[in-house]
Design an enzyme around this catalytic site. Sequence first.
Site, PDB file in Angstrom:
ATOM      1  N   ASP A  15       0.791  -1.244   0.000  1.00  0.00           N
ATOM      2  CA  ASP A  15       0.000   0.000   0.000  1.00  0.00           C
ATOM      3  C   ASP A  15       0.820   1.290   0.000  1.00  0.00           C
ATOM      4  O   ASP A  15       0.504   2.237   0.741  1.00  0.00           O
ATOM      5  CB  ASP A  15      -0.954   0.028   1.212  1.00  0.00           C
ATOM      6  CG  ASP A  15      -2.006  -1.068   1.158  1.00  0.00           C
ATOM      7  OD1 ASP A  15      -1.946  -1.903   0.232  1.00  0.00           O
ATOM      8  OD2 ASP A  15      -2.887  -1.097   2.038  1.00  0.00           O
ATOM      9  N   ASP A  58      -4.621  -0.703  -1.712  1.00  0.00           N
ATOM     10  CA  ASP A  58      -5.932  -0.484  -1.102  1.00  0.00           C
ATOM     11  C   ASP A  58      -6.780   0.194  -2.185  1.00  0.00           C
ATOM     12  O   ASP A  58      -6.349   1.186  -2.782  1.00  0.00           O
ATOM     13  CB  ASP A  58      -5.730   0.457   0.103  1.00  0.00           C
ATOM     14  CG  ASP A  58      -6.690   0.189   1.248  1.00  0.00           C
ATOM     15  OD1 ASP A  58      -7.086  -0.968   1.446  1.00  0.00           O
ATOM     16  OD2 ASP A  58      -7.024   1.158   1.965  1.00  0.00           O
ATOM     17  N   HIS A  60     -10.744   1.153  -2.818  1.00  0.00           N
ATOM     18  CA  HIS A  60     -12.108   1.133  -2.295  1.00  0.00           C
ATOM     19  C   HIS A  60     -13.133   1.769  -3.238  1.00  0.00           C
ATOM     20  O   HIS A  60     -12.804   2.685  -3.974  1.00  0.00           O
ATOM     21  CB  HIS A  60     -12.159   1.912  -0.978  1.00  0.00           C
ATOM     22  CG  HIS A  60     -11.314   1.332   0.108  1.00  0.00           C
ATOM     23  ND1 HIS A  60     -11.487   0.048   0.585  1.00  0.00           N
ATOM     24  CD2 HIS A  60     -10.278   1.851   0.821  1.00  0.00           C
ATOM     25  CE1 HIS A  60     -10.599  -0.182   1.539  1.00  0.00           C
ATOM     26  NE2 HIS A  60      -9.845   0.890   1.696  1.00  0.00           N
ATOM     27  N   HIS A  77     -10.481   7.232   1.739  1.00  0.00           N
ATOM     28  CA  HIS A  77      -9.109   7.117   1.226  1.00  0.00           C
ATOM     29  C   HIS A  77      -9.056   6.040   0.154  1.00  0.00           C
ATOM     30  O   HIS A  77      -9.903   5.144   0.120  1.00  0.00           O
ATOM     31  CB  HIS A  77      -8.134   6.748   2.365  1.00  0.00           C
ATOM     32  CG  HIS A  77      -8.449   5.397   2.952  1.00  0.00           C
ATOM     33  ND1 HIS A  77      -9.380   5.228   3.940  1.00  0.00           N
ATOM     34  CD2 HIS A  77      -7.982   4.157   2.650  1.00  0.00           C
ATOM     35  CE1 HIS A  77      -9.470   3.941   4.236  1.00  0.00           C
ATOM     36  NE2 HIS A  77      -8.646   3.264   3.466  1.00  0.00           N
ATOM     37  N   LYS A 100      -7.108  -4.744  -2.840  1.00  0.00           N
ATOM     38  CA  LYS A 100      -7.960  -5.235  -1.742  1.00  0.00           C
ATOM     39  C   LYS A 100      -8.929  -4.152  -1.310  1.00  0.00           C
ATOM     40  O   LYS A 100      -8.654  -2.972  -1.466  1.00  0.00           O
ATOM     41  CB  LYS A 100      -7.092  -5.710  -0.576  1.00  0.00           C
ATOM     42  CG  LYS A 100      -6.249  -4.613  -0.019  1.00  0.00           C
ATOM     43  CD  LYS A 100      -5.128  -5.129   0.830  1.00  0.00           C
ATOM     44  CE  LYS A 100      -4.266  -3.988   1.305  1.00  0.00           C
ATOM     45  NZ  LYS A 100      -4.983  -2.912   1.992  1.00  0.00           N
ATOM     46  N   CYS A 148      -2.319  -2.848   7.617  1.00  0.00           N
ATOM     47  CA  CYS A 148      -2.149  -3.802   6.525  1.00  0.00           C
ATOM     48  C   CYS A 148      -0.910  -4.671   6.687  1.00  0.00           C
ATOM     49  O   CYS A 148      -0.950  -5.873   6.412  1.00  0.00           O
ATOM     50  CB  CYS A 148      -2.134  -3.073   5.198  1.00  0.00           C
ATOM     51  SG  CYS A 148      -2.305  -4.202   3.847  1.00  0.00           S
TER      52      CYS A 148
HETATM   53  C1  VGL Z   1      -5.039   0.493   5.723  1.00  0.00           C
HETATM   54  C2  VGL Z   1      -6.301   1.802   7.083  1.00  0.00           C
HETATM   55  C3  VGL Z   1      -7.338   1.733   6.199  1.00  0.00           C
HETATM   56  C4  VGL Z   1      -3.741  -0.172   5.445  1.00  0.00           C
HETATM   57  C5  VGL Z   1      -6.063   0.410   4.821  1.00  0.00           C
HETATM   58  O1  VGL Z   1      -3.532  -0.568   4.294  1.00  0.00           O
HETATM   59  O2  VGL Z   1      -2.922  -0.282   6.372  1.00  0.00           O
HETATM   60  N1  VGL Z   1      -5.157   1.184   6.853  1.00  0.00           N
HETATM   61  N2  VGL Z   1      -7.211   1.037   5.073  1.00  0.00           N
HETATM   62 ZN    ZN Z   2      -8.531   1.171   3.424  1.00  0.00          ZN
END
Ligand code: VGL
Ligand code: ZN
Length: 199
Positions: A15, A58, A60, A77, A100, A148
């Site tokens: 990420d 990440d 979404h 985010h 993901k 993550c």
């Molecule tokens: C994550 C917070 C929200 C991460 C992803 O990849 O660590 N943290 N979404």
């Molecule tokens: Zn996230």
Amino acid sequence: MTQAYDPTTALIVVDLQHDFAEADGNLYVPGGEQVVPLANAEIEAARAAGAPVIYTQDWHPETTPHFQKDGGIWPVHCVHDTWGAEFHEDLVVDGPVVRKGVDGRDGYSGFSVRDPVTGEQGETRLGHLLRDLGVRRIVLIGLAGDYCVRETALDGLRLGYEVVVPLEGTRFVELQEGDAERTIAELREAGATLVGAAA
Ligand code: VGL
Ligand code: ZN
């Protein structure tokens, strides 16, 4: 110093996207941008040794129970196809990308997703990729250490991988003070090899 790589060791770059790794990102992890040059050095070392390099992202939808506005805990985010979801522009991207959180399920771990309503678990492509490549050991670098990276490490250990986390190669959100320390202790206890000290 980079880690030792060989074809059965995969580097997983977690990420390293604008929203986490840029000061004006929506879920900036303090110091996140400092991980990018370290990641690039690991990527180069992995490549030179014939080790697979795999990236997680990440990714979404606009509406997901992962976000505060929809009942979750996070600011919006890494919405698909936005600047925030893109990889940091200095990151060398050379390998498969595993996304993901794509369908609104929670995806902290690179290996698995979870329906926040039913709790049902599912798998991402990562486990299949690693099995096909004959990987036995994974090195994790990226963001965030207490989300993550943590969940990917724990899933990796459950799945029987040797898991290495170079601590200078991650940064922590610390929603609650002490999360970094607790995560480090938890990962060590679970059997991960933590290298160096947290920044
Ligand atoms: C994550 C917070 C929200 C991460 C992803 O990849 O660590 N943290 N979404
Ligand atoms: Zn996230």
